[in-house]
Scaffold this motif. Structure first.
Motif, short mmCIF file in Angstrom:
data_model
loop_
_atom_site.label_atom_id
_atom_site.label_comp_id
_atom_site.label_asym_id
_atom_site.label_seq_id
_atom_site.Cartn_x
_atom_site.Cartn_y
_atom_site.Cartn_z
N ARG A 71 75.68 -25.75 37.04
CA ARG A 71 76.60 -26.63 37.78
C ARG A 71 76.47 -28.09 37.40
O ARG A 71 76.97 -28.97 38.09
N TYR A 72 75.78 -28.36 36.30
CA TYR A 72 75.55 -29.75 35.91
C TYR A 72 76.80 -30.35 35.27
O TYR A 72 77.49 -29.68 34.50
N LYS A 73 77.07 -31.60 35.59
CA LYS A 73 78.05 -32.35 34.79
C LYS A 73 77.78 -33.85 34.86
O LYS A 73 77.43 -34.38 35.90
N TYR A 74 77.93 -34.46 33.71
CA TYR A 74 77.78 -35.91 33.61
C TYR A 74 79.16 -36.48 33.35
O TYR A 74 79.80 -36.15 32.35
N ARG A 75 79.64 -37.29 34.30
CA ARG A 75 81.00 -37.82 34.14
C ARG A 75 81.00 -39.00 33.19
O ARG A 75 80.37 -40.03 33.44
N GLN A 138 72.19 -40.34 24.29
CA GLN A 138 70.99 -40.03 25.09
C GLN A 138 71.23 -38.82 26.00
O GLN A 138 70.37 -37.92 26.11
N SER A 142 69.29 -35.22 25.65
CA SER A 142 68.52 -34.65 26.77
C SER A 142 69.01 -33.24 27.10
O SER A 142 68.22 -32.33 27.33
N PRO B 56 62.88 -33.54 35.03
CA PRO B 56 63.44 -34.15 33.82
C PRO B 56 64.70 -34.97 34.12
O PRO B 56 65.53 -34.57 34.93
N LYS B 57 64.81 -36.09 33.42
CA LYS B 57 65.98 -36.96 33.61
C LYS B 57 67.02 -36.64 32.53
O LYS B 57 66.64 -36.37 31.38
N ILE B 58 68.29 -36.70 32.89
CA ILE B 58 69.34 -36.43 31.89
C ILE B 58 70.23 -37.68 31.76
O ILE B 58 69.99 -38.52 30.92
N HIS B 75 68.22 -27.29 40.71
CA HIS B 75 69.47 -27.24 39.96
C HIS B 75 70.04 -28.66 39.81
O HIS B 75 70.11 -29.39 40.79
N HIS B 76 70.41 -28.99 38.60
CA HIS B 76 71.01 -30.30 38.34
C HIS B 76 72.51 -30.19 38.62
O HIS B 76 73.18 -29.33 38.06
N LEU B 77 73.02 -31.07 39.47
CA LEU B 77 74.46 -31.05 39.77
C LEU B 77 75.11 -32.26 39.06
O LEU B 77 74.74 -32.58 37.96
N HIS B 78 76.04 -32.92 39.76
CA HIS B 78 76.79 -34.01 39.12
C HIS B 78 75.91 -35.26 38.97
O HIS B 78 75.06 -35.51 39.80
N GLU B 79 76.20 -36.03 37.94
CA GLU B 79 75.54 -37.33 37.87
C GLU B 79 76.30 -38.32 37.01
O GLU B 79 77.17 -37.95 36.21
N ARG B 87 70.10 -29.91 43.58
CA ARG B 87 70.04 -28.84 44.58
C ARG B 87 68.56 -28.45 44.65
O ARG B 87 67.99 -27.94 43.67
#
Lengths: 148, 263
Positions: A71-75, A138, A142, B56-58, B75-79, B87
């Motif tokens: 569910r990850y997203k980077y805008r 970056q 990552s 961990p940082k993204i 869980h990594h969500l939006h960023e 989460r």
């Protein structure tokens, strides 16, 4: 009654900003062998107003995701435009904005953090700067590390 | 569970953070502007608490998160650069979403730009919640006081100083519904309980608050029964160290840590 309409109409011969985004989004998956992807999502009217403080007719956002991070997203950016298509307005992620703002040149006008883009050519130039920015590099690096 | 947030102003604070984690039994710690040796901090914490990990940082490099949960369970969500949503497991809630925020300083951003950022953040939270639930906590350095437009405005954080009102969940303005947060930090404004804020800044200007409450936690109404309002605190000392000088102003970082509990 006499037809008051002109004999014919022609569609404007420009590539829509969202079509340019979609086309560019596809490349990320290819160059990362499917590990990462870029997605273009349509924004709701409410979201357009919230983000751009004005009701445009169309709004899209471009984000980067990873196949293994569900569910990850980077805008990366959001974009809005009206029926005249151009100019369109771009809001970049703040680190990207801060990194690139001196490179935007004469063709782009800033109102706060909103970038006014006059035509498709300028949009392509802007996207090229954004995708080659240190910040995007970056984030992609990552995500590739976490995806292995 | 116990939460701590601290904007460390790039100072070397590993010993202070270790003390805080032990004394307050912290489960989740977020550090903004952290420029210390994170591996050293992790190993110091592990000397007293085996289960503490750096996440961990993204995309958001401005915030470091440490927690007792193994990173594989998070869980990594939006960023974006300014915030990151995670989460995270919770003992009684199952999972909950924690949004860690560090918006840019007013020294570099106008009030309007901060308002725009708050709107982006809120829109992102609303969207993320559609895919999980609304058990969301937002904590961090907003660089705005609780009474500013970005914290109060319906299209922005919409964080209200009343549990009763925020428990209505949404509010309709001009026929549009906007989700709300409860902001307990209003209770800590003023000097009945020192310190009067989390950040002190004295400037030669007609409008000068001196003490600001830039560091805040805001909570979705769905978590009001789990949130312990009395637990919310601005921390000014540990058993071994003071975080303020003799006059009561922040001395280690220019911000003081904030702490709260969700059961």
């Amino acid at each position: 009654m006499k037809n008051l309409w002109p004999d014919s109409f022609k569609a404007v011969d420009v590539q829509r900003p969202d079509a340019i985004l979609v086309e560019q989004a596809k490349f990320l998956s290819t160059i990362t062998e499917g590990l990462l992807y870029a997605m273009v999502e349509t924004m709701s009217k409410a979201e357009i107003v919230t983000i751009h403080s004005k009701l445009f007719d169309f709004g899209y956002k471009l984000s980067i995701g990873a196949k293994n991070l569900d569910r990850y997203k980077y805008r990366v950016l959001s974009m809005s435009y009206g029926v005249p298509i151009y100019p369109c307005y771009i809001m970049l992620d703040q680190d990207i904005f801060m990194e690139l703002r001196r490179d935007f040149g004469q063709t782009l006008t800033l109102t706060g953090m909103s970038i006014k883009v006059e035509n498709g050519e300028s949009l392509v130039d802007l996207l090229s700067l954004v995708f080659k920015s240190k910040k995007v590099d970056q984030v992609v690096s990552s995500l590739l590390t976490l995806s292995k | 569970m116990n939460y701590l947030f601290w904007n460390t102003d790039g100072k070397k604070i590993n010993d202070y953070v270790c003390d805080l984690i032990i004394e307050l039994s912290c489960d989740i710690v977020a550090l903004a502007e952290y420029k210390g040796d994170i591996a050293e901090l992790e190993s110091k914490i592990k000397m007293v608490n085996n289960d503490f990990y750096h996440i961990p940082k993204i995309g958001c490099q401005r915030i470091d998160i440490l927690t007792k949960y193994d990173p594989t369970k998070i869980h990594h969500l939006h960023e974006t650069s300014n915030y990151t949503m995670k989460r995270i497991p919770h003992e009684s809630l199952g999972f909950h979403s924690v949004v860690f925020v560090h918006l840019r300083s007013k020294l570099y951003m106008s009030d309007d730009a901060l308002l725009e950022e708050a709107r982006l953040l809120k829109a992102d939270i609303d969207e993320a919640e559609k895919k999980c639930d609304d058990k969301t906590v937002v904590v961090g350095d907003f660089n705005m006081n609780p009474f500013e437009k970005g914290m109060i405005g319906a299209t922005a954080m919409h964080s209200i100083p009343s549990r009763k009102i925020s428990s209505r969940v949404t509010r309709t303005v001009n026929r549009r519904k906007y989700s709300m947060f409860y902001n307990p930090m209003w209770n800590l404004l003023g000097d009945i309980d020192e310190p009067p804020g989390s950040y002190f800044y004295n400037k030669s200007s007609h409008v000068n608050y001196f003490w600001n409450m830039f560091d805040q936690v805001i909570i979705r109404p769905s978590l009001l029964n789990n949130f312990i309002p009395e637990s919310t605190a601005i921390i000014k000392k540990t058993a071994n160290f003071s975080l303020v000088n003799d006059e009561g102003y922040p001395s280690v970082s220019d911000h003081l840590p904030i702490y709260f509990e969700i059961r």
